[in-house]
Scaffold this motif. Structure first.
Motif, mmCIF file in Angstrom:
data_model
loop_
_atom_site.group_PDB
_atom_site.id
_atom_site.type_symbol
_atom_site.label_atom_id
_atom_site.label_comp_id
_atom_site.label_asym_id
_atom_site.label_seq_id
_atom_site.Cartn_x
_atom_site.Cartn_y
_atom_site.Cartn_z
ATOM 1 N N GLU A 1 0.816 -1.221 0.000
ATOM 2 C CA GLU A 1 0.000 0.000 0.000
ATOM 3 C C GLU A 1 0.843 1.260 0.000
ATOM 4 N N ASN A 2 2.176 1.084 0.130
ATOM 5 C CA ASN A 2 2.998 2.285 0.332
ATOM 6 C C ASN A 2 4.066 2.470 -0.740
ATOM 7 N N PHE A 3 3.907 1.805 -1.881
ATOM 8 C CA PHE A 3 4.843 2.050 -2.974
ATOM 9 C C PHE A 3 4.256 3.176 -3.814
ATOM 10 N N HIS B 1 4.663 -10.908 21.937
ATOM 11 C CA HIS B 1 5.732 -9.906 21.821
ATOM 12 C C HIS B 1 6.527 -9.849 23.123
ATOM 13 N N ARG B 2 7.848 -9.708 22.984
ATOM 14 C CA ARG B 2 8.708 -9.802 24.168
ATOM 15 C C ARG B 2 8.711 -8.553 25.037
ATOM 16 N N ARG B 3 8.055 -7.481 24.552
ATOM 17 C CA ARG B 3 7.962 -6.252 25.362
ATOM 18 C C ARG B 3 6.490 -5.890 25.520
ATOM 19 N N ASP B 4 6.228 -4.724 26.145
ATOM 20 C CA ASP B 4 4.829 -4.295 26.239
ATOM 21 C C ASP B 4 4.558 -3.113 25.319
ATOM 22 N N LEU C 1 4.833 -2.007 21.082
ATOM 23 C CA LEU C 1 5.095 -2.509 19.734
ATOM 24 C C LEU C 1 6.115 -1.620 19.030
ATOM 25 N N ARG C 2 6.889 -2.239 18.158
ATOM 26 C CA ARG C 2 7.849 -1.499 17.349
ATOM 27 C C ARG C 2 7.194 -1.018 16.046
ATOM 28 N N ALA C 3 6.093 -1.621 15.692
ATOM 29 C CA ALA C 3 5.455 -1.375 14.391
ATOM 30 C C ALA C 3 4.972 0.071 14.238
ATOM 31 N N GLY D 1 6.533 -11.582 17.394
ATOM 32 C CA GLY D 1 7.197 -10.346 16.967
ATOM 33 C C GLY D 1 6.305 -9.149 17.208
ATOM 34 N N GLY D 2 6.922 -7.962 17.185
ATOM 35 C CA GLY D 2 6.143 -6.757 17.453
ATOM 36 C C GLY D 2 6.404 -5.653 16.445
ATOM 37 N N GLY D 3 7.007 -6.000 15.314
ATOM 38 C CA GLY D 3 7.306 -5.001 14.288
ATOM 39 C C GLY D 3 6.239 -4.963 13.195
ATOM 40 N N ASP D 4 6.539 -4.222 12.138
ATOM 41 C CA ASP D 4 5.588 -4.100 11.024
ATOM 42 C C ASP D 4 5.249 -5.452 10.420
ATOM 43 N N THR D 5 6.285 -6.298 10.257
ATOM 44 C CA THR D 5 6.030 -7.593 9.638
ATOM 45 C C THR D 5 5.056 -8.398 10.484
ATOM 46 N N ALA D 6 5.298 -8.436 11.792
ATOM 47 C CA ALA D 6 4.435 -9.227 12.673
ATOM 48 C C ALA D 6 2.983 -8.756 12.583
ATOM 49 N N LEU D 7 2.779 -7.439 12.591
ATOM 50 C CA LEU D 7 1.396 -6.959 12.568
ATOM 51 C C LEU D 7 0.762 -7.143 11.194
ATOM 52 N N GLU D 8 1.558 -7.023 10.147
ATOM 53 C CA GLU D 8 1.004 -7.309 8.812
ATOM 54 C C GLU D 8 0.597 -8.771 8.717
ATOM 55 N N GLU D 9 1.432 -9.628 9.253
ATOM 56 C CA GLU D 9 1.107 -11.061 9.245
ATOM 57 C C GLU D 9 -0.187 -11.286 10.042
ATOM 58 N N ALA E 1 7.888 -13.752 12.960
ATOM 59 C CA ALA E 1 8.087 -12.486 12.234
ATOM 60 C C ALA E 1 8.948 -11.567 13.080
ATOM 61 N N ILE E 2 10.198 -11.991 13.307
ATOM 62 C CA ILE E 2 11.058 -11.273 14.260
ATOM 63 C C ILE E 2 12.216 -10.546 13.574
ATOM 64 N N GLY E 3 12.061 -10.263 12.296
ATOM 65 C CA GLY E 3 13.106 -9.495 11.617
ATOM 66 C C GLY E 3 13.870 -10.325 10.602
ATOM 67 N N HIS E 4 14.956 -9.777 10.178
ATOM 68 C CA HIS E 4 15.669 -10.355 9.034
ATOM 69 C C HIS E 4 17.172 -10.373 9.232
ATOM 70 N N GLN E 5 17.853 -11.208 8.444
ATOM 71 C CA GLN E 5 19.324 -11.155 8.411
ATOM 72 C C GLN E 5 19.772 -11.078 6.958
ATOM 73 N N ARG F 1 14.873 -0.505 5.024
ATOM 74 C CA ARG F 1 14.361 -1.794 4.554
ATOM 75 C C ARG F 1 12.963 -1.742 3.934
ATOM 76 N N GLN F 2 12.712 -0.737 3.162
ATOM 77 C CA GLN F 2 11.425 -0.622 2.471
ATOM 78 C C GLN F 2 11.627 -0.946 0.985
ATOM 79 N N ALA F 3 10.541 -1.345 0.331
ATOM 80 C CA ALA F 3 10.651 -1.612 -1.108
ATOM 81 C C ALA F 3 11.126 -0.353 -1.838
HETATM 82 P P1 NAP Z 1 11.829 -5.387 13.032
HETATM 83 O O1 NAP Z 1 11.289 -4.020 12.814
HETATM 84 O O2 NAP Z 1 13.271 -5.584 13.304
HETATM 85 O O3 NAP Z 1 10.982 -6.032 14.204
HETATM 86 C C1 NAP Z 1 11.292 -7.290 14.725
HETATM 87 C C2 NAP Z 1 10.381 -7.573 15.905
HETATM 88 O O4 NAP Z 1 10.648 -8.885 16.402
HETATM 89 C C3 NAP Z 1 10.593 -6.600 17.058
HETATM 90 O O5 NAP Z 1 9.372 -6.301 17.647
HETATM 91 C C4 NAP Z 1 11.504 -7.394 17.995
HETATM 92 O O6 NAP Z 1 11.289 -7.086 19.325
HETATM 93 C C5 NAP Z 1 11.064 -8.808 17.754
HETATM 94 N N1 NAP Z 1 12.160 -9.769 17.932
HETATM 95 C C6 NAP Z 1 13.395 -9.738 17.376
HETATM 96 N N2 NAP Z 1 14.118 -10.810 17.737
HETATM 97 C C7 NAP Z 1 13.322 -11.538 18.547
HETATM 98 C C8 NAP Z 1 13.499 -12.761 19.246
HETATM 99 N N3 NAP Z 1 14.637 -13.468 19.160
HETATM 100 N N4 NAP Z 1 12.475 -13.212 19.993
HETATM 101 C C9 NAP Z 1 11.312 -12.520 20.067
HETATM 102 N N5 NAP Z 1 11.075 -11.355 19.432
HETATM 103 C C10 NAP Z 1 12.073 -10.871 18.678
HETATM 104 O O7 NAP Z 1 11.535 -6.358 11.780
HETATM 105 P P2 NAP Z 1 10.284 -6.364 10.763
HETATM 106 O O8 NAP Z 1 8.994 -6.252 11.470
HETATM 107 O O9 NAP Z 1 10.534 -7.557 9.894
HETATM 108 O O10 NAP Z 1 10.483 -5.065 9.897
HETATM 109 C C11 NAP Z 1 11.717 -4.859 9.216
HETATM 110 C C12 NAP Z 1 11.659 -3.557 8.427
HETATM 111 O O11 NAP Z 1 10.760 -3.704 7.338
HETATM 112 C C13 NAP Z 1 11.201 -2.377 9.249
HETATM 113 O O12 NAP Z 1 11.942 -1.254 8.850
HETATM 114 C C14 NAP Z 1 9.766 -2.210 8.857
HETATM 115 O O13 NAP Z 1 9.321 -0.876 8.959
HETATM 116 C C15 NAP Z 1 9.785 -2.683 7.412
HETATM 117 N N6 NAP Z 1 8.464 -3.211 7.026
HETATM 118 C C16 NAP Z 1 7.543 -2.308 6.586
HETATM 119 C C17 NAP Z 1 6.266 -2.721 6.251
HETATM 120 C C18 NAP Z 1 5.272 -1.693 5.810
HETATM 121 O O14 NAP Z 1 5.622 -0.525 5.740
HETATM 122 N N7 NAP Z 1 4.059 -2.038 5.523
HETATM 123 C C19 NAP Z 1 5.933 -4.062 6.357
HETATM 124 C C20 NAP Z 1 6.881 -4.964 6.800
HETATM 125 C C21 NAP Z 1 8.163 -4.527 7.157
HETATM 126 P P3 NAP Z 1 11.750 -5.652 19.936
HETATM 127 O O15 NAP Z 1 10.725 -4.681 19.440
HETATM 128 O O16 NAP Z 1 11.724 -5.879 21.391
HETATM 129 O O17 NAP Z 1 13.123 -5.402 19.393
#
Ligand code: NAP
Length: 303
Positions: free
Chosen positions: A46-48, A171-174, A176-178, A148-156, A233-237, A280-282
């Motif tokens: 929705e954001n491209f 989510h490991r905190r109280d 959200l990062r999203a 997870g608590g980031g954008d990916t987790a909530l999109e999922e 959905a805890i991020g990427h490497q 890390r956006q498209a």
């Molecule tokens: P992220 O922002 O790095 O979030 C990862 C989440 O997983 C965080 O809430 C983190 O907790 C948690 N986490 C990490 N390691 C963990 C572990 N070992 N155990 C439990 N929880 C863990 O990754 P992402 O959500 O994949 O997003 C990546 C980037 O892509 C971001 O810049 C995001 O904005 C972007 N993105 C954008 C969209 C969109 O715009 N629609 C959609 C998807 C992704 P903490 O919060 O405690 O660190």
């Protein structure tokens, strides 16, 4: 020999290909056996900019691929297995062939991280997934958890809420990062609940997922959530295994870039998530692919 070999075919790689071809550089994209990058695993984007109505991730990538091919990019649907940047021309090995390149753009992106639990590994594909768009349909009317608590987790979670009967976000905190907009949607969705300050210690089930055992990080107390699916959905490497010892990587494994897209090796450039752990956006990946192609073009003029 090509002027540019681009490794990777997400928004960064294909945008680099469009710009390189339009600069009249002979260009090969080593796209990988699964081409297109992370947007291939996404539903609606929705954001491209330029798409006021949502476009499906795979459709957006198909458009980029067609656009690159239209300008003359050769696309190889093989994984790069080895690179040699020690001398010019650079060498990229893919599908049993050796490609020679005057310059290289690394655009191999990043992949989902996993929790690292034995039970997660064992039950992957049997209820454990990292892609709601791919596997969500298996959980129609069932209960699922998203970690997870980031954008990916909530999109999922939002994708799954359309299919599953109940979604619990662990989510490991109280907090959200999203982004705010996704937080509001998820918090306002009646099917989505949250387990705050909780980590998954085990995924339960022998042949398939039957639930998760979670631990409250503040009290240490463990409890069970019964569910049929777990989406991690805890991020990427970064996908940089191939480049170890070839270009400088930072401690997290991302390619180090300077002056735009230059790497530690002259003539080798990097674009997209493989060198960006912040945005890390498209759209930012596409922009950095454009920059890498422009940097390569300029460098080739004097090389
Ligand atoms: P992220 O922002 O790095 O979030 C990862 C989440 O997983 C965080 O809430 C983190 O907790 C948690 N986490 C990490 N390691 C963990 C572990 N070992 N155990 C439990 N929880 C863990 O990754 P992402 O959500 O994949 O997003 C990546 C980037 O892509 C971001 O810049 C995001 O904005 C972007 N993105 C954008 C969209 C969109 O715009 N629609 C959609 C998807 C992704 P903490 O919060 O405690 O660190």
């Amino acid at each position: 020999m090509d002027d540019v070999v681009i490794i990777g075919s997400g928004p960064a790689g294909l945008t680099a290909a469009i710009y390189a071809c339009r600069a009249n550089l002979s260009t090969t994209v080593v796209a990988g056996s699964a081409w297109g990058g992370q947007l291939m695993l996404t539903t609606e984007v929705e954001n491209f900019p330029g798409f006021p109505d949502p476009i499906l991730g795979p459709d957006l990538m198909e458009n980029m691929r067609r656009q690159a091919e239209k300008f003359g990019a050769k696309i190889v649907y093989e994984d790069a297995t080895k690179v040699d940047f020690s001398a010019r021309p650079f060498k990229v090995f893919a599908g049993g062939e050796e490609l020679e390149a005057r310059s290289v753009i690394i655009a191999t992106g990043a992949s989902s991280k996993w929790l690292g639990l034995e039970s997660e590994e064992r039950l992957r594909g049997r209820g454990v997934s990292s892609c709601a768009a791919c596997d969500g349909m298996f959980f129609r009317g069932k209960k699922v958890a998203v970690v997870g608590g980031g954008d990916t987790a909530l999109e999922e979670a939002l994708t799954l809420a359309k299919i599953a009967s109940q979604v619990t976000v662990v989510h490991r905190r109280d907090k959200l990062r999203a982004s705010k907009v996704l937080q509001e949607r998820a918090l306002g969705n009646g099917k989505i609940g949250f387990a705050w300050n909780a980590v998954v210690v085990e995924i339960l089930g022998k042949e398939k997922v039957e639930g998760i055992r979670i631990k409250d990080v503040q009290t240490g107390q463990e409890s069970t959530i019964y569910c049929d699916g777990v989406f991690v959905a805890i991020g990427h490497q970064p996908n940089t295994e191939l480049f170890k010892g070839q270009v400088e990587l930072d401690p997290m494994g991302y390619v180090v870039t300077h002056e735009g897209s230059r790497t530690s090796v002259e003539g080798v450039f990097a674009a997209g998530d493989v060198q960006d752990h912040k945005y890390r956006q498209a759209v930012t990946a596409a922009a950095s692919g454009c920059k890498a192609a422009l940097d390569a073009e300029k460098w080739l003029q004097v090389a």
